[in-house]
Each structure stands twice: as C-alpha cells, then as structure tokens.
Design a protein around this motif. Structure first.
Motif, PDB file in Angstrom:
ATOM      1  N   GLY A 185       0.774  -1.231   0.000  1.00 30.15           N
ATOM      2  CA  GLY A 185       0.000   0.000   0.000  1.00 30.15           C
ATOM      3  C   GLY A 185       0.805   1.281   0.000  1.00 30.15           C
ATOM      4  O   GLY A 185       0.244   2.368   0.055  1.00 30.15           O
ATOM      5  N   GLU A 186       2.133   1.177  -0.061  1.00 31.29           N
ATOM      6  CA  GLU A 186       2.962   2.386  -0.101  1.00 31.29           C
ATOM      7  C   GLU A 186       2.834   3.054  -1.473  1.00 31.29           C
ATOM      8  O   GLU A 186       2.952   2.394  -2.504  1.00 31.29           O
ATOM      9  CB  GLU A 186       4.419   2.018   0.165  1.00 31.29           C
ATOM     10  N   VAL A 187       2.610   4.357  -1.476  1.00 30.82           N
ATOM     11  CA  VAL A 187       2.426   5.091  -2.732  1.00 30.82           C
ATOM     12  C   VAL A 187       3.774   5.278  -3.426  1.00 30.82           C
ATOM     13  O   VAL A 187       4.727   5.787  -2.840  1.00 30.82           O
ATOM     14  CB  VAL A 187       1.769   6.466  -2.487  1.00 30.82           C
ATOM     15  N   LEU A 188       3.828   4.861  -4.693  1.00 29.19           N
ATOM     16  CA  LEU A 188       5.023   5.046  -5.512  1.00 29.19           C
ATOM     17  C   LEU A 188       4.889   6.280  -6.400  1.00 29.19           C
ATOM     18  O   LEU A 188       5.823   7.060  -6.530  1.00 29.19           O
ATOM     19  CB  LEU A 188       5.257   3.811  -6.390  1.00 29.19           C
ATOM     20  N   VAL A 189       3.717   6.447  -7.015  1.00 31.85           N
ATOM     21  CA  VAL A 189       3.464   7.560  -7.921  1.00 31.85           C
ATOM     22  C   VAL A 189       1.976   7.893  -7.900  1.00 31.85           C
ATOM     23  O   VAL A 189       1.149   6.990  -7.784  1.00 31.85           O
ATOM     24  CB  VAL A 189       3.882   7.195  -9.372  1.00 31.85           C
ATOM     25  N   ARG A 190       1.678   9.174  -8.023  1.00 36.35           N
ATOM     26  CA  ARG A 190       0.297   9.640  -8.184  1.00 36.35           C
ATOM     27  C   ARG A 190       0.185  10.337  -9.526  1.00 36.35           C
ATOM     28  O   ARG A 190       1.070  11.107  -9.895  1.00 36.35           O
ATOM     29  CB  ARG A 190      -0.061  10.677  -7.124  1.00 36.35           C
ATOM     30  N   LEU A 226       3.368   6.956 -19.613  1.00 38.34           N
ATOM     31  CA  LEU A 226       4.459   5.974 -19.649  1.00 38.34           C
ATOM     32  C   LEU A 226       5.609   6.394 -18.738  1.00 38.34           C
ATOM     33  O   LEU A 226       6.229   5.552 -18.073  1.00 38.34           O
ATOM     34  CB  LEU A 226       4.953   5.787 -21.089  1.00 38.34           C
ATOM     35  N   SER A 227       5.888   7.678 -18.692  1.00 39.61           N
ATOM     36  CA  SER A 227       6.954   8.181 -17.822  1.00 39.61           C
ATOM     37  C   SER A 227       6.607   7.934 -16.349  1.00 39.61           C
ATOM     38  O   SER A 227       7.476   7.531 -15.556  1.00 39.61           O
ATOM     39  CB  SER A 227       7.162   9.673 -18.092  1.00 39.61           C
ATOM     40  N   TYR A 228       5.350   8.171 -15.980  1.00 39.75           N
ATOM     41  CA  TYR A 228       4.922   7.894 -14.596  1.00 39.75           C
ATOM     42  C   TYR A 228       5.083   6.409 -14.259  1.00 39.75           C
ATOM     43  O   TYR A 228       5.542   6.051 -13.169  1.00 39.75           O
ATOM     44  CB  TYR A 228       3.464   8.305 -14.393  1.00 39.75           C
ATOM     45  N   LEU A 229       4.687   5.544 -15.196  1.00 33.12           N
ATOM     46  CA  LEU A 229       4.815   4.106 -14.946  1.00 33.12           C
ATOM     47  C   LEU A 229       6.277   3.708 -14.790  1.00 33.12           C
ATOM     48  O   LEU A 229       6.623   2.889 -13.933  1.00 33.12           O
ATOM     49  CB  LEU A 229       4.163   3.302 -16.077  1.00 33.12           C
ATOM     50  N   ASP A 230       7.131   4.305 -15.614  1.00 29.40           N
ATOM     51  CA  ASP A 230       8.563   4.019 -15.527  1.00 29.40           C
ATOM     52  C   ASP A 230       9.118   4.461 -14.166  1.00 29.40           C
ATOM     53  O   ASP A 230       9.880   3.733 -13.527  1.00 29.40           O
ATOM     54  CB  ASP A 230       9.300   4.723 -16.672  1.00 29.40           C
ATOM     55  N   THR A 231       8.724   5.635 -13.714  1.00 34.09           N
ATOM     56  CA  THR A 231       9.162   6.126 -12.403  1.00 34.09           C
ATOM     57  C   THR A 231       8.689   5.181 -11.293  1.00 34.09           C
ATOM     58  O   THR A 231       9.439   4.858 -10.364  1.00 34.09           O
ATOM     59  CB  THR A 231       8.615   7.547 -12.157  1.00 34.09           C
ATOM     60  N   ALA A 232       7.457   4.732 -11.405  1.00 32.98           N
ATOM     61  CA  ALA A 232       6.916   3.806 -10.390  1.00 32.98           C
ATOM     62  C   ALA A 232       7.710   2.506 -10.362  1.00 32.98           C
ATOM     63  O   ALA A 232       8.043   1.997  -9.282  1.00 32.98           O
ATOM     64  CB  ALA A 232       5.454   3.523 -10.673  1.00 32.98           C
ATOM     65  N   GLU A 233       8.034   1.978 -11.534  1.00 37.16           N
ATOM     66  CA  GLU A 233       8.814   0.740 -11.586  1.00 37.16           C
ATOM     67  C   GLU A 233      10.197   0.935 -10.982  1.00 37.16           C
ATOM     68  O   GLU A 233      10.697   0.067 -10.260  1.00 37.16           O
ATOM     69  CB  GLU A 233       8.946   0.251 -13.028  1.00 37.16           C
ATOM     70  N   GLN A 234      10.822   2.072 -11.270  1.00 34.60           N
ATOM     71  CA  GLN A 234      12.150   2.333 -10.721  1.00 34.60           C
ATOM     72  C   GLN A 234      12.091   2.429  -9.200  1.00 34.60           C
ATOM     73  O   GLN A 234      12.941   1.887  -8.507  1.00 34.60           O
ATOM     74  CB  GLN A 234      12.726   3.619 -11.312  1.00 34.60           C
ATOM     75  N   TYR A 268       9.832   1.116  -7.271  1.00 42.22           N
ATOM     76  CA  TYR A 268       9.479  -0.197  -6.728  1.00 42.22           C
ATOM     77  C   TYR A 268      10.692  -1.123  -6.715  1.00 42.22           C
ATOM     78  O   TYR A 268      10.962  -1.773  -5.712  1.00 42.22           O
ATOM     79  CB  TYR A 268       8.343  -0.821  -7.531  1.00 42.22           C
ATOM     80  N   SER A 269      11.428  -1.169  -7.814  1.00 42.73           N
ATOM     81  CA  SER A 269      12.597  -2.055  -7.868  1.00 42.73           C
ATOM     82  C   SER A 269      13.703  -1.559  -6.943  1.00 42.73           C
ATOM     83  O   SER A 269      14.455  -2.368  -6.387  1.00 42.73           O
ATOM     84  CB  SER A 269      13.117  -2.206  -9.295  1.00 42.73           C
ATOM     85  N   GLY A 270      13.785  -0.262  -6.737  1.00 41.39           N
ATOM     86  CA  GLY A 270      14.781   0.285  -5.801  1.00 41.39           C
ATOM     87  C   GLY A 270      14.434  -0.007  -4.359  1.00 41.39           C
ATOM     88  O   GLY A 270      15.306  -0.196  -3.517  1.00 41.39           O
ATOM     89  N   GLY A 271      13.140  -0.102  -4.071  1.00 46.57           N
ATOM     90  CA  GLY A 271      12.707  -0.335  -2.700  1.00 46.57           C
ATOM     91  C   GLY A 271      12.529  -1.788  -2.337  1.00 46.57           C
ATOM     92  O   GLY A 271      12.445  -2.140  -1.176  1.00 46.57           O
ATOM     93  N   SER A 272      12.435  -2.662  -3.363  1.00 48.32           N
ATOM     94  CA  SER A 272      12.172  -4.068  -3.060  1.00 48.32           C
ATOM     95  C   SER A 272      13.346  -4.961  -3.397  1.00 48.32           C
ATOM     96  O   SER A 272      13.200  -6.103  -3.723  1.00 48.32           O
ATOM     97  CB  SER A 272      10.950  -4.549  -3.847  1.00 48.32           C
ATOM     98  N   SER A 273      14.565  -4.424  -3.360  1.00 48.27           N
ATOM     99  CA  SER A 273      15.738  -5.224  -3.722  1.00 48.27           C
ATOM    100  C   SER A 273      16.102  -6.236  -2.690  1.00 48.27           C
ATOM    101  O   SER A 273      15.668  -6.391  -1.666  1.00 48.27           O
ATOM    102  CB  SER A 273      16.935  -4.323  -3.960  1.00 48.27           C
TER     103      SER A 273
END
Length: 159
Positions: A128-133, A144-152, A154-159
């Motif tokens: 439930g942590e917000v990545l992007v609004r 697409l840029s927002y989705l890319d930021t969210a993925e980055q 997420y992957s940075g926080g879930s390593s």
C-alpha cells in the motif's frame, strides 16, 4: 394543485430524470470481476488484486474513474488503447475503482489514498505504499513516464 405549480414540478422531474440517465448512459464494459477500459482489462476486486500483487511481486496501478468522466473517456481512447501503454501495464496488477460505487473496498481505497475526483491513478506497492500519483489526465508519453518512475521506485525499494 394549481396547473402552474404542477407544470413547474413536472419540469423539474423531467430535468432531474434527464440528468440521472445521462450520468448512467456512458457505455462501460464490465462484468463481475473486471472492467474494460480501452483495450485494457482491469480487476474490480481490490482485495484480490492486492493478493495477486503480493504473490507476483508486482506494484498495483489503481485507476479511479467514473462513467461520467470525460477525461476517463480520453484515457480509454488515447492512452489505454496505445500498445506501448498496454505493454507497460503488463508489469503491474491493474485495479479500476469506480468512484460512484459505494462498495466497501472502493470506499476504503478512496479514503486511504485521498481521491476525490476522476481520473486519478495511484501506483502502490502490494503493502500500500504510494510510488506515484497521477492526478487528472496525462497523455500517453507522460503516462508511460509515470509508470517508468513507479517501476524504478518499486525495484529500488524491493531489492
């Protein structure tokens, strides 16, 4: 009742009826478990989507929409129909929350993420942590840029 008063009352009943039916006349394809926007299939069960995201280790895109939202129609025609967006959304669990729905899960998501108007997207982790609004309408490239930021994030926080 005087004729003038009856005519005034009838006028307002007709006016309210037209407003009610026009709000609910927008075509939206859906079934019990999914809502279809553009060429994209969105889950409608928030709890199931959270479970799927946790099991698959994917972030969740929560799309807050309504049938009367003109920008939501723009999303359907211009953003979700784009093959690049559909491909990018495959990396997320997708949930569509109709803001006109008074269901418990929809209301919970609306309160939890402080959403008051459509269209809005909130990309969250399975916890439930917000990545992007994304407040309001974003064109295809911005989306697409927002989705890319969210993925980055997420992957940075879930390593």
């Amino acid at each position: 009742m005087k004729p003038r008063k009856a005519m005034t009352l009838a006028f307002f009943v007709v006016l309210l009826s037209i407003g009610y039916f026009s709000m609910h006349a927008a075509p939206t394809l859906s079934d019990e478990n999914y809502s279809y926007h553009g060429d994209t299939r969105w889950q409608t069960d928030v709890t199931a989507a959270e479970e799927t995201a946790a099991a698959e280790g994917k972030p969740i895109v929560v799309y807050f929409w309504t049938t009367w939202c003109t920008y939501c129609e723009d999303y359907n025609r211009e953003v979700y129909a784009d093959p690049a967006v559909q491909s990018a959304l495959d990396d997320f669990v997708k949930v569509a929350v109709n803001l006109d729905d008074d269901g418990g899960a929809a209301s919970r998501m609306q309160r939890e993420y402080n959403v008051n108007y459509p269209p809005q997207h909130v990309v969250i982790t399975p916890d439930g942590e917000v990545l992007v609004r994304i407040n309001g309408y974003a064109g295809t490239e911005d989306f697409l840029s927002y989705l890319d930021t969210a993925e980055q994030r997420y992957s940075g926080g879930s390593s």
